[in-house]
Design an enzyme around this catalytic site. Structure first.
Site, PDB file in Angstrom:
ATOM      1  N   SER A   1       6.768  -5.218  20.030  1.00  0.00           N
ATOM      2  CA  SER A   1       6.627  -3.845  19.604  1.00  0.00           C
ATOM      3  C   SER A   1       6.651  -3.662  18.085  1.00  0.00           C
ATOM      4  O   SER A   1       6.244  -2.616  17.600  1.00  0.00           O
ATOM      5  CB  SER A   1       7.746  -3.004  20.220  1.00  0.00           C
ATOM      6  OG  SER A   1       9.009  -3.469  19.779  1.00  0.00           O
TER       7      SER A   1
ATOM      8  N   LYS B   1      10.697  -0.941  10.452  1.00  0.00           N
ATOM      9  CA  LYS B   1      10.163  -0.431  11.715  1.00  0.00           C
ATOM     10  C   LYS B   1      10.735   0.959  11.935  1.00  0.00           C
ATOM     11  O   LYS B   1      11.920   1.197  11.630  1.00  0.00           O
ATOM     12  CB  LYS B   1      10.607  -1.398  12.823  1.00  0.00           C
ATOM     13  CG  LYS B   1      10.083  -1.117  14.222  1.00  0.00           C
ATOM     14  CD  LYS B   1      10.566  -2.222  15.161  1.00  0.00           C
ATOM     15  CE  LYS B   1      10.096  -2.061  16.585  1.00  0.00           C
ATOM     16  NZ  LYS B   1      10.537  -3.190  17.443  1.00  0.00           N
TER      17      LYS B   1
ATOM     18  N   SER C   1       9.914  -8.831  20.495  1.00  0.00           N
ATOM     19  CA  SER C   1       9.198  -7.920  19.590  1.00  0.00           C
ATOM     20  C   SER C   1       9.181  -8.275  18.112  1.00  0.00           C
ATOM     21  O   SER C   1       8.477  -7.618  17.352  1.00  0.00           O
ATOM     22  CB  SER C   1       9.763  -6.517  19.735  1.00  0.00           C
ATOM     23  OG  SER C   1       9.263  -5.939  20.900  1.00  0.00           O
TER      24      SER C   1
HETATM   25  N1  GLN Z   1       7.512  -6.760  25.157  1.00  0.00           N
HETATM   26  C1  GLN Z   1       8.885  -6.571  25.550  1.00  0.00           C
HETATM   27  C2  GLN Z   1       9.040  -5.232  26.199  1.00  0.00           C
HETATM   28  O1  GLN Z   1       8.079  -4.566  26.354  1.00  0.00           O
HETATM   29  C3  GLN Z   1       9.791  -6.749  24.388  1.00  0.00           C
HETATM   30  C4  GLN Z   1      10.024  -5.528  23.607  1.00  0.00           C
HETATM   31  C5  GLN Z   1      11.031  -5.741  22.533  1.00  0.00           C
HETATM   32  O2  GLN Z   1      11.433  -6.857  22.232  1.00  0.00           O
HETATM   33  N2  GLN Z   1      11.452  -4.648  21.950  1.00  0.00           N
HETATM   34  O3  GLN Z   1      10.096  -4.842  26.572  1.00  0.00           O
END
Ligand code: GLN
Length: 492
Positions: A150, A75, A174
């Protein structure tokens, strides 16, 4: 596509040539990435250099490592020296990492071939990759839909069959949510099991790095490689760390609780249908499953507000360093220093990141911190205690990973609350720091997500990463290999 485990075994035995394996992965990337936009930077030259290094090690007759010749994508919030590192943001456009993250060092030490960096929501804030400043990724199962986020680029790269495994990071869901939406396995380790050194910080008390893979065994192998103490991250634990790969993969006698709170009304009926079928398969495999009546996780309904308070507060502090002076491009037109900070941050952070910095700054500010930030920490503690009490009776907790399947691009992006709901079932384990895996458990048969993958979540007590991954391997053995996305179907 062969599993990482199979590729490494064949490269080590000399049956496969690491350079040929790498060229094959590059061909898959070139053919498929235009359809899914999983990559921000394919960085093919680096992959070829990695393959050359493995070939050289083999020529010298030395051990090329446990991931010899395995293409792995990162990532784009994990540093690799000399490579671009954007975190999906314009504020880091063109920035190159001055050093290599702990996880990338560990992968390289085991002979992995680093193949590119994948797309993500800006600073990992989002659940669809639509917040990426460089355009969304697409779901290999249906390209009009999101891959989740994400770590959506990593999940799409694996589901498209470009690489057998990629790394994601998770703060609130994420790794597991995109894995569920793309029909692959995603593992979020216990907080502190894997070093965050070289990871672009979002919510430091929540952030963890973990594998997204086609097969649970590969997730276990890669977790074994990247986990462990690192003096550069004081939150990594030093204690004994059993191997996730050699732990016996057996469901027999495993006590699995399904808290009714996980079967929330917000969960799509067809998603629940698949998850119920998966729980029946766990039973067939020898597990003892029980639905735990409502009341065992009484604070869980507060997990989303608590998560957004904690994560945004920490993000507002972590992102203060992006001022246009130390990293990346700046808005040069403002002459005065503070004006320049403001112009750079207002101009180069996207709307979701700005929203979260404002929210976090507010909840930490004098006069409000007691009511918001500190209160959130207290509820976080309650959530942890409630999980701990459950683990007195159960080895693992099961439920759906995501309340719904892959949604259409644009469907939720205009409404932040609708997007935040994606974390309903993943945020609790993040707040409690628990290890949790999402394994593919089939395709929805009807409804809005017909034909799309559903993820089963298995969560264990802190430090039981090896047990969670062993259960994932055992489940996969019972149900058989997961379905392949249409982008993989043309493969022999
Ligand atoms: N969807 C969550 C957020 O927007 C989780 C994001 C993540 O785990 N990096 O914060």
């Amino acid at each position: 596509m062969l599993s990482a485990t199979a590729i490494a075994a064949r490269v080590r035995s000399g049956e496969f040539d690491p350079q040929e394996v790498t060229e094959a992965a590059i061909r898959r990337l070139e053919a498929r990435d235009p359809q899914v936009h999983a990559y921000l930077d394919p960085d093919l030259e680096r992959a070829r250099r990695c393959a050359d290094a493995v070939a050289e090690t083999l020529r010298r007759g030395e051990d090329p490592g446990r991931l010899a010749g395995v293409p792995v994508s990162l990532k784009d919030n994990m540093a690799v020296e000399g490579a671009t590192l954007t975190a999906g943001s314009r504020i880091l456009e063109g920035y190159r990492a001055p050093y290599t993250s702990h996880v990338a060092q560990r992968l390289l030490a085991e002979g992995a071939v680093l193949l590119g960096r994948t797309n993500l929501d800006e600073f990992a804030m989002g659940a669809s990759t639509e917040n990426s400043a460089y355009g969304p990724s697409r779901n290999p199962w249906d390209r009009d839909r999101v891959p989740g986020g994400s770590s959506g680029g990593s999940a799409a790269a694996v589901a498209a069959g470009i690489v057998p495994v990629a790394l994601g990071s998770e703060t609130g869901g994420s790794i597991r949510q995109p894995a569920a939406l793309c029909g692959v396995t995603g593992f979020k380790p216990t907080y502190g099991a894997v070093s965050r050194h070289g990871l672009v910080a979002f919510g430091s008390s929540l952030d963890v790095i973990g594998p997204i893979a086609c097969h649970a065994e590969d997730a276990a192998l890669v977790h074994d490689v990247i986990a462990g103490h690192d003096p550069r991250d004081a939150t990594t634990w030093t204690g004994e760390r059993p191997s996730a790969l050699t732990e016996r993969a057996d469901l027999e006698g495993l006590r699995i609780g399904i808290p009714e709170e996980f079967l929330d009304d917000a969960v799509d009926a067809r998603v629940l249908e698949r998850v119920s079928a998966a729980i029946a398969q766990l039973e067939e495999g020898g597990a003892i499953t029980r639905v735990v009546p409502k009341g065992s996780l009484p604070s869980m309904h507060l997990a989303i507000p608590v998560y957004y308070l904690v994560a945004c507060s920490e993000a507002s502090s972590n992102l203060a360093r992006f001022d246009g002076i130390r990293y990346g491009p700046a808005r040069e037109e403002a002459a005065e220093l503070h004006e320049r900070y403001a112009a750079t941050r207002a101009g180069l952070f996207g709307p979701e990141v700005r929203r979260r910095i404002l929210l976090g700054t507010f909840s930490l500010s004098a006069g409000y911190a007691d009511a918001w930030y500190k209160k959130a920490l207290q509820v976080r503690r309650l959530i942890l205690d409630e999980f701990r009490a459950l683990f007195a009776d159960y080895d693992l907790l099961a439920g759906p990973t995501s309340p719904f399947g892959a949604f259409k691009i644009g469907e939720r992006s205009k409404d932040p609350y609708a997007m935040y709901l994606c974390d309903l079932l993943t945020a609790p384990a993040c707040l409690a720091g628990l290890p949790s895996v999402s394994v593919p458990c089939g395709l929805a048969r009807k409804g809005a997500y017909k034909g799309l993958p559903v993820g089963l979540s298995l969560t264990g007590p802190a430090g039981h990463d090896h047990k969670v991954l062993a259960a994932a391997r055992a489940y996969e053995a019972v149900r058989g290999a997961p379905e392949r996305s249409p982008l993989q179907e043309d493969e022999a």
